[in-house]
Design a protein around this motif. Sequence first.
Motif, short mmCIF file in Angstrom:
data_model
loop_
_atom_site.label_atom_id
_atom_site.label_comp_id
_atom_site.label_asym_id
_atom_site.label_seq_id
_atom_site.Cartn_x
_atom_site.Cartn_y
_atom_site.Cartn_z
N ASP A 17 -4.07 -5.38 -0.27
CA ASP A 17 -5.18 -5.94 0.43
C ASP A 17 -6.15 -4.78 0.59
N SER A 18 -7.46 -5.37 1.26
CA SER A 18 -8.59 -4.33 0.85
C SER A 18 -8.45 -2.75 1.53
N LYS A 19 -7.70 -3.03 2.95
CA LYS A 19 -7.64 -1.62 3.49
C LYS A 19 -6.60 -0.98 2.75
N SER A 20 -5.54 -1.36 2.25
CA SER A 20 -4.60 -0.45 1.46
C SER A 20 -5.29 -0.17 0.22
N GLU A 58 -9.50 6.38 -1.63
CA GLU A 58 -9.48 7.79 -0.81
C GLU A 58 -8.62 9.00 -1.57
N GLU A 76 -16.63 -3.31 -6.53
CA GLU A 76 -16.40 -2.23 -5.38
C GLU A 76 -15.74 -1.04 -5.71
N GLY A 122 0.93 -0.97 0.00
CA GLY A 122 -0.02 -0.06 -0.07
C GLY A 122 0.83 1.34 0.07
N THR A 125 -5.49 -1.41 -7.36
CA THR A 125 -5.52 -2.03 -6.17
C THR A 125 -5.30 -3.75 -6.36
N LEU A 169 -8.64 0.67 -0.23
CA LEU A 169 -9.53 1.86 0.12
C LEU A 169 -8.58 3.04 0.45
N GLN A 170 -7.33 3.00 0.77
CA GLN A 170 -6.75 4.09 1.12
C GLN A 170 -6.34 4.71 -0.41
#
Length: 218
Positions: free
Chosen positions: A158-161, A167, A187, A130, A154, A163-164
């Motif tokens: 991973d999903s958290k990175s 953003e 998504e 990320g 992406t 989403l960053q």
Amino acid sequence: MEVPVLKDINLCVEEGEYVAIMGPSGSGKSTLMNIIGCIDKPTSGTYLLDDVEIEKCKDKELSEVRNQKIGFVFQNFNLLPRQSALDNVALPLQYAKVPIKKRKQKAKEMLEMVDLADRVSFKPTQLSGGQKQRVAIARAMVADPKILLADEPTGALDSKSGLQVMELFDTLHKQGVTIIMITHSDEIASYADRVVKIIDGELYEGDAQPVTGGDEHE
Ligand SMILES: Nc1ncnc2c1ncn2[C@@H]1O[C@H](COP(=O)(O)OP(=O)(O)OP(=O)(O)O)[C@@H](O)[C@H]1O
Ligand SMILES: [Mg+2]
């Protein structure tokens, strides 16, 4: 031998739009992205970028357009492994012949923008996926391009990175940057204003789907 990849594609993207490109593997998404990004020229047809007929440009003009107007982000980051985050981000400014002090200053600001102020001297191997992608976004945007092209940005995260990264794209979009992003994820695509699909080299928009079985009345 010539293999047709894209067929009768007609796509118009307005300044400031945020478009997602989806479609199966091998359908021609990256090929289209490379044309949009002035890396490849179409073998036929025309591509207008800010009223410039790109297919008529010489290679030198093409690289100028690319350097001035377009930032790229890739699935696998494409950072130089032996260079620090700061030097990776500063690289496009070196091509633009910006003086070294100004390059470093601007690169530092960009790393602050992607929340990596504390990682400026780290090499890519010392960064998470990320973080590497955020360095790549800082590099893509350091020369203030109007267009950001992202080929599965992406896909390796991973999903958290992921989403960053989304953003950050939202922030850039609000600043007026035109974003075109390839993704396999519904998504991720939902962050865009508009989704186009490429299936077997043909482009579909909205709910339109390829007609199969030759039934034209369906
Ligand atoms: N340099 C090349 N020379 C010849 N054929 C190519 C070249 N690059 C891509 N192709 C062909 O073009 C087609 C579309 O490839 P492309 O990379 O655009 O697909 P994609 O939609 O991005 O797929 P993926 O989701 O797997 O990345 C494929 O059939 C591929 O074999
Ligand atoms: Mg691809």
